[in-house]
Design a protein around this motif. Structure first.
Motif, PDB file in Angstrom:
ATOM      1  N   THR A 183      19.338  -5.016  -6.180  1.00 16.41           N
ATOM      2  CA  THR A 183      18.335  -4.855  -5.145  1.00 16.41           C
ATOM      3  C   THR A 183      18.649  -3.576  -4.520  1.00 16.41           C
ATOM      4  O   THR A 183      17.300  -2.819  -4.268  1.00 16.41           O
ATOM      5  N   ILE A 220      15.812  -0.371  -4.272  1.00 17.82           N
ATOM      6  CA  ILE A 220      15.507   0.214  -3.230  1.00 17.82           C
ATOM      7  C   ILE A 220      15.740   1.592  -2.670  1.00 17.82           C
ATOM      8  O   ILE A 220      14.999   2.432  -2.528  1.00 17.82           O
ATOM      9  N   TYR A 221      17.131   1.953  -2.913  1.00 15.01           N
ATOM     10  CA  TYR A 221      17.522   3.334  -2.332  1.00 15.01           C
ATOM     11  C   TYR A 221      17.545   4.283  -3.330  1.00 15.01           C
ATOM     12  O   TYR A 221      17.625   5.436  -2.766  1.00 15.01           O
ATOM     13  N   GLN A 251       9.054  -2.412  -7.809  1.00  9.41           N
ATOM     14  CA  GLN A 251      10.020  -2.777  -7.115  1.00  9.41           C
ATOM     15  C   GLN A 251       9.845  -4.334  -6.387  1.00  9.41           C
ATOM     16  O   GLN A 251      10.716  -5.186  -6.318  1.00  9.41           O
ATOM     17  N   THR A 252       8.691  -4.454  -5.928  1.00  9.46           N
ATOM     18  CA  THR A 252       8.253  -5.802  -5.592  1.00  9.46           C
ATOM     19  C   THR A 252       8.589  -6.934  -6.685  1.00  9.46           C
ATOM     20  O   THR A 252       9.213  -8.065  -6.397  1.00  9.46           O
ATOM     21  N   HIS A 298      12.403  -7.549  -7.036  1.00  6.77           N
ATOM     22  CA  HIS A 298      12.865  -8.314  -6.177  1.00  6.77           C
ATOM     23  C   HIS A 298      12.534  -9.625  -6.346  1.00  6.77           C
ATOM     24  O   HIS A 298      13.454 -10.656  -6.002  1.00  6.77           O
ATOM     25  N   GLY A 346      13.910  -7.586  -0.007  1.00  5.50           N
ATOM     26  CA  GLY A 346      12.623  -7.261  -0.605  1.00  5.50           C
ATOM     27  C   GLY A 346      11.317  -7.142   0.064  1.00  5.50           C
ATOM     28  O   GLY A 346      10.540  -6.331  -0.033  1.00  5.50           O
ATOM     29  N   THR A 361      11.418  -4.579   2.777  1.00  8.38           N
ATOM     30  CA  THR A 361      11.187  -3.195   2.388  1.00  8.38           C
ATOM     31  C   THR A 361       9.959  -2.772   1.692  1.00  8.38           C
ATOM     32  O   THR A 361       9.383  -1.651   1.927  1.00  8.38           O
ATOM     33  N   THR A 362       9.195  -3.844   1.155  1.00  8.63           N
ATOM     34  CA  THR A 362       7.884  -3.691   0.673  1.00  8.63           C
ATOM     35  C   THR A 362       6.933  -3.394   1.525  1.00  8.63           C
ATOM     36  O   THR A 362       5.998  -2.608   1.800  1.00  8.63           O
ATOM     37  N   ARG A 402       7.287   0.095   3.039  1.00  7.68           N
ATOM     38  CA  ARG A 402       6.654   1.096   2.141  1.00  7.68           C
ATOM     39  C   ARG A 402       5.305   0.905   1.977  1.00  7.68           C
ATOM     40  O   ARG A 402       4.776   2.317   1.803  1.00  7.68           O
TER      41      ARG A 402
END
Length: 185
Positions: free
Chosen positions: A74, A78-79, A88-89, A92, A129, A132-133, A136
């Motif tokens: 994860t 992300i990074y 990405q979602t 997660h 997750g 972060t979503t 962004r």
């Protein structure tokens, strides 16, 4: 008490123990009581050892390593990747579902410590997750605070539903901190 009657009672108690109609401690007590201590030697020979078997240890270690790998993956997604927000979602959600599936497998195996560790890891995966979503997707602090409040509320409700103290504490602390930070900003 005559021997025939005692034998009938002892057979019945052994049947209860074999079919788990009563807890083992109760059956052992009743066997000791009615056999006047003669069953003690037989019970000591039949008691399972409390040390984990190598197979059980391997399963637990594999599940813990898989949960740690999911958390590490994860952070890598992300990074250190340039995946789209949707990918990405999705990653997660898949990793969190995988960890929760392992948690419920551990619960079915009655491995309570592993269950709690995996539930915590899955909740952390979903939290990381989703926040972060949201960050962004739209850089909106109100939406981020609402997401954190939602997660902490779910943790609090799950803690009360399943009687998990650590989820109650984490949910309550998260709600308090989210409210304080949203009020300060």
């Amino acid at each position: 008490m005559d021997e025939e009657r005692k034998d009938i009672i002892l057979k019945e108690i052994r049947y209860w123990k074999a079919n788990q109609l009563l807890p083992d401690q109760y059956c052992n007590f009743l066997l000791m009581l009615y056999s006047e201590g003669e069953e003690a030697d037989e019970m000591e020979d039949n008691t399972p050892s409390l040390s984990p078997s190598p197979h059980n240890f391997g399963v637990v270690l594999t599940m813990l390593l898989a949960a740690a790998a999911a958390l590490i993956l994860t952070f890598i997604v992300i990074y250190f990747t340039s995946f789209s927000l949707l990918l990405q979602t999705l990653s997660h959600l898949i990793l969190a579902a995988f960890v929760f599936a392992m948690a419920f497998y551990a619960r079915r195996r009655r491995d309570h410590i592993l269950f709690h560790i995996l539930i915590s890891a899955g909740a952390l995966l979903l939290f990381i997750g989703s926040t972060t979503t949201v960050m962004r997707f739209e850089e909106n602090n109100i939406l981020l605070h609402l997401t954190i409040l939602f997660h902490c509320s779910v943790w609090l409700l799950a803690g009360f539903y399943w009687k998990l103290t650590y989820l109650k504490w984490a949910g309550a602390a998260g709600i308090i901190l989210a409210v304080l930070f949203s009020a300060a900003s």
